[in-house]
Each structure stands twice: as C-alpha cells, then as structure tokens.
Design a protein around this motif. Structure first.
Motif, PDB file in Angstrom:
ATOM      1  N   GLY A   1     -33.603  30.438  10.521  1.00  0.00           N
ATOM      2  CA  GLY A   1     -33.356  29.622   9.478  1.00  0.00           C
ATOM      3  C   GLY A   1     -32.029  29.280   9.473  1.00  0.00           C
ATOM      4  N   ALA A   2     -31.048  30.017   9.545  1.00  0.00           N
ATOM      5  CA  ALA A   2     -29.553  29.642   9.608  1.00  0.00           C
ATOM      6  C   ALA A   2     -29.332  28.746  10.832  1.00  0.00           C
ATOM      7  N   LEU A   3     -29.671  28.942  11.858  1.00  0.00           N
ATOM      8  CA  LEU A   3     -29.128  27.880  12.846  1.00  0.00           C
ATOM      9  C   LEU A   3     -29.901  26.557  12.804  1.00  0.00           C
ATOM     10  N   ALA A   4     -30.897  26.671  11.956  1.00  0.00           N
ATOM     11  CA  ALA A   4     -31.682  25.264  11.656  1.00  0.00           C
ATOM     12  C   ALA A   4     -30.719  24.633  10.364  1.00  0.00           C
ATOM     13  N   ALA A   5     -30.297  25.441   9.551  1.00  0.00           N
ATOM     14  CA  ALA A   5     -29.339  24.852   8.457  1.00  0.00           C
ATOM     15  C   ALA A   5     -28.329  24.383   8.845  1.00  0.00           C
ATOM     16  N   ILE A   6     -27.796  25.350   9.496  1.00  0.00           N
ATOM     17  CA  ILE A   6     -26.253  24.794  10.323  1.00  0.00           C
ATOM     18  C   ILE A   6     -26.506  23.577  10.998  1.00  0.00           C
TER      19      ILE A   6
ATOM     20  N   LEU B   1     -26.315  30.868  22.966  1.00  0.00           N
ATOM     21  CA  LEU B   1     -26.345  29.690  23.828  1.00  0.00           C
ATOM     22  C   LEU B   1     -26.463  28.294  23.032  1.00  0.00           C
ATOM     23  N   ILE B   2     -27.667  28.559  22.192  1.00  0.00           N
ATOM     24  CA  ILE B   2     -28.060  27.375  21.358  1.00  0.00           C
ATOM     25  C   ILE B   2     -27.080  27.113  20.396  1.00  0.00           C
ATOM     26  N   ALA B   3     -26.454  27.869  19.941  1.00  0.00           N
ATOM     27  CA  ALA B   3     -25.523  27.454  18.735  1.00  0.00           C
ATOM     28  C   ALA B   3     -24.356  26.869  19.542  1.00  0.00           C
ATOM     29  N   LEU B   4     -23.821  27.433  20.605  1.00  0.00           N
ATOM     30  CA  LEU B   4     -22.471  26.775  21.061  1.00  0.00           C
ATOM     31  C   LEU B   4     -23.148  25.356  21.800  1.00  0.00           C
ATOM     32  N   ALA B   5     -24.014  25.224  22.589  1.00  0.00           N
ATOM     33  CA  ALA B   5     -24.521  24.154  23.494  1.00  0.00           C
ATOM     34  C   ALA B   5     -24.995  22.993  22.539  1.00  0.00           C
ATOM     35  N   ALA B   6     -25.661  23.320  21.792  1.00  0.00           N
ATOM     36  CA  ALA B   6     -26.351  22.299  21.088  1.00  0.00           C
ATOM     37  C   ALA B   6     -25.757  21.843  19.838  1.00  0.00           C
ATOM     38  N   LEU B   7     -25.497  22.732  19.192  1.00  0.00           N
ATOM     39  CA  LEU B   7     -24.858  22.708  17.767  1.00  0.00           C
ATOM     40  C   LEU B   7     -23.342  22.276  17.830  1.00  0.00           C
TER      41      LEU B   7
ATOM     42  N   LEU C   1     -31.032  46.457  15.609  1.00  0.00           N
ATOM     43  CA  LEU C   1     -31.264  45.050  15.529  1.00  0.00           C
ATOM     44  C   LEU C   1     -30.032  44.325  16.483  1.00  0.00           C
ATOM     45  N   ASP C   2     -30.157  43.302  17.343  1.00  0.00           N
ATOM     46  CA  ASP C   2     -29.447  42.681  18.144  1.00  0.00           C
ATOM     47  C   ASP C   2     -28.442  41.896  17.256  1.00  0.00           C
ATOM     48  N   GLU C   3     -27.216  42.532  17.363  1.00  0.00           N
ATOM     49  CA  GLU C   3     -26.032  42.041  16.557  1.00  0.00           C
ATOM     50  C   GLU C   3     -25.562  40.596  17.027  1.00  0.00           C
ATOM     51  N   LYS C   4     -25.811  40.373  18.354  1.00  0.00           N
ATOM     52  CA  LYS C   4     -25.459  39.289  18.964  1.00  0.00           C
ATOM     53  C   LYS C   4     -25.908  38.123  18.330  1.00  0.00           C
ATOM     54  N   ALA C   5     -27.207  38.262  17.898  1.00  0.00           N
ATOM     55  CA  ALA C   5     -27.900  36.973  17.325  1.00  0.00           C
ATOM     56  C   ALA C   5     -26.984  36.483  16.134  1.00  0.00           C
ATOM     57  N   LEU C   6     -26.773  37.563  15.416  1.00  0.00           N
ATOM     58  CA  LEU C   6     -25.961  37.381  13.967  1.00  0.00           C
ATOM     59  C   LEU C   6     -24.453  36.803  14.428  1.00  0.00           C
ATOM     60  N   VAL C   7     -23.991  37.200  15.640  1.00  0.00           N
ATOM     61  CA  VAL C   7     -22.700  36.681  16.007  1.00  0.00           C
ATOM     62  C   VAL C   7     -22.922  35.352  16.205  1.00  0.00           C
TER      63      VAL C   7
ATOM     64  N   ALA D   1     -21.806  29.749  15.250  1.00  0.00           N
ATOM     65  CA  ALA D   1     -22.410  28.447  15.079  1.00  0.00           C
ATOM     66  C   ALA D   1     -21.813  27.733  13.516  1.00  0.00           C
ATOM     67  N   TYR D   2     -22.011  28.585  12.603  1.00  0.00           N
ATOM     68  CA  TYR D   2     -21.343  28.301  11.408  1.00  0.00           C
ATOM     69  C   TYR D   2     -20.045  27.949  11.392  1.00  0.00           C
ATOM     70  N   LYS D   3     -19.308  28.835  11.905  1.00  0.00           N
ATOM     71  CA  LYS D   3     -17.972  28.440  12.254  1.00  0.00           C
ATOM     72  C   LYS D   3     -17.407  27.158  12.872  1.00  0.00           C
ATOM     73  N   ILE D   4     -18.112  26.955  13.821  1.00  0.00           N
ATOM     74  CA  ILE D   4     -18.048  25.579  14.624  1.00  0.00           C
ATOM     75  C   ILE D   4     -18.296  24.594  13.760  1.00  0.00           C
ATOM     76  N   MET D   5     -19.303  24.589  12.844  1.00  0.00           N
ATOM     77  CA  MET D   5     -19.902  23.497  12.104  1.00  0.00           C
ATOM     78  C   MET D   5     -19.032  23.197  10.960  1.00  0.00           C
ATOM     79  N   ARG D   6     -18.422  24.198  10.299  1.00  0.00           N
ATOM     80  CA  ARG D   6     -17.560  24.162   9.200  1.00  0.00           C
ATOM     81  C   ARG D   6     -16.225  23.621   9.737  1.00  0.00           C
ATOM     82  N   ILE D   7     -15.720  24.114  10.844  1.00  0.00           N
ATOM     83  CA  ILE D   7     -14.451  23.418  11.307  1.00  0.00           C
ATOM     84  C   ILE D   7     -14.720  21.894  11.512  1.00  0.00           C
ATOM     85  N   GLY D   8     -15.774  21.718  11.990  1.00  0.00           N
ATOM     86  CA  GLY D   8     -16.056  20.047  12.392  1.00  0.00           C
ATOM     87  C   GLY D   8     -16.142  19.362  11.161  1.00  0.00           C
ATOM     88  N   LEU D   9     -16.712  19.874  10.164  1.00  0.00           N
ATOM     89  CA  LEU D   9     -16.579  19.247   8.627  1.00  0.00           C
ATOM     90  C   LEU D   9     -15.335  19.085   8.271  1.00  0.00           C
ATOM     91  N   GLU D  10     -14.454  20.218   8.261  1.00  0.00           N
ATOM     92  CA  GLU D  10     -12.990  20.077   7.899  1.00  0.00           C
ATOM     93  C   GLU D  10     -12.023  19.198   8.659  1.00  0.00           C
TER      94      GLU D  10
END
Lengths: 136, 74
Positions: A119-124, A16-22, A51-57, A62-71
C-alpha cells in the motif's frame, strides 16, 4: 505460509521496484508502472516474526526519492497552485501509508506488514505522478 | 537489477535530481543493501531514514502549502 517465504522476497523486491520504477516516475522519465507486483509474502524467519526490514527500507527510500522530487519541482517553480494543493494531499497519503508500514513492522504483524508495504509503495507511486501532472 | 542497472537509473533520472546529494545517498544505501553487505546495519539505516523522512515530510508540506497559496517557496 512460512514455507513460501524466502530471503529474496518482498525486501529486495521493494527496493528494486521502489528505485527502478518510482524513481523514474518521479522525474517523469518514464510512465510509472501500475505498482509493484502484489506479493503477500514477507520474510518471516521464525515464530514471533522477524520481518524483513529491507522491505520497509525500500518504502522509506521510495518515499524519500518521491518527496525530494516534489521538493525539487516546488523549488524550480514547476509545481504550483492547484497541482501543489493536490500534491499536499497525495504526499500526506503516501506518508500515512508509510507510517502504517512502520507500525505493522513494529507490531511484527507479518500479514499486515506485507499489505502495508504494498500500500505504501502504491501511494508513493501515486504521489510521484503528481509531479508530471498526471491524474492519479 | 544489478549495481550497473542502479547506476543507469541514476543517470536516467536526470541531471538535476541525480545531482542532489540525498538522492545519491539513496542509491548508495540501496546498493549496499543489494550487495547483501553483512556489515550493513539495516536497523540503523531504517532509523536514520525514518527520522529524515519525518522531517522531510514536514518541510515538503510547508513548501507545498506556501506555493499552493500563491507564495514563493522558502
């Protein structure tokens, strides 16, 4: 600690955070939030750590959206010169943080995983700001 | 957040990025995860995403290096 884990925890929160905010931050539609609400919980369902793999998803998405945005920004000529140079470092940091999250997930390291996801979400998020030209 | 919220977010990110098929796929994946679709093979999604991001990271780094040095993106 396991008593506090619930199914709807870091996994869905990350998505949710990854998609909505980032996502909005990537396109500069809204200021990026300070980052996901810190949560040290990860969904560990049993000893031996499922572990909840959905967090990693969520992180991967989030990284995918970020890098597409940069591209897109690069392809449209919006990101050049010194800003592009800064984006190189920020993208690398985001990617490295993502790798840490993957590694923690692979090790079934619940504590490390939760911290790595955050940490990953913050860096993204920080890398996404480079598109807007905001200082990170 | 619900599925309609996701759709609104998709609309809010702007027409350029929203039109990118990869971005639309991101939202479809997220929607399936949020729906709790039991048939969703999360591990398969994870593997695909990881591979895609690995390649995408390299491609992005190359493009950024190109424009940072004053060249045009390939």
């Amino acid at each position: 600690m396991k008593a506090f884990f619930r199914r709807f925890t870091l996994g869905r929160l990350a998505v949710l955070i990854a998609l909505a905010a980032l996502t909005l931050a990537v396109l500069g539609c809204a200021p990026a939030p300070a980052g996901p609400a810190p949560s040290s919980s990860a969904s560990v369902e049993a000893e031996g750590a499922t572990l909840d793999e959905k967090a990693l998803v969520g992180c991967e998405l989030a990284y995918k959206i970020m890098r597409i945005g940069l591209e897109v920004a690069v392809d449209s000529g919006q990101l050049t010169g010194a800003r592009a140079e800064r984006a190189i470092a920020l993208d690398d940091q985001a990617y490295s943080a993502l790798l840490l999250a993957r590694a923690a997930f692979g090790r079934k390291d619940a504590e490390g995983y939760a911290a790595a996801v955050i940490g990953a979400l913050a860096a993204i998020d920080t890398a996404a700001l480079s598109i807007k030209g905001d200082p990170a | 957040m619900s599925l309609p919220d996701i759709l609104k977010a998709l609309q809010a990110i702007g027409p350029v990025l929203a039109a990118v098929p990869q971005v639309q796929e991101v939202f479809r994946v997220a929607a399936r995860l949020l729906q709790g679709d039991e048939e969703v093979e999360v591990n398969a999604i994870l593997d695909d995403l990881a591979r895609d991001n690995d390649l995408g990271h390299l491609r992005l780094q190359a493009k950024l290096a190109q424009v940072a040095s004053g060249g045009a993106p390939r």
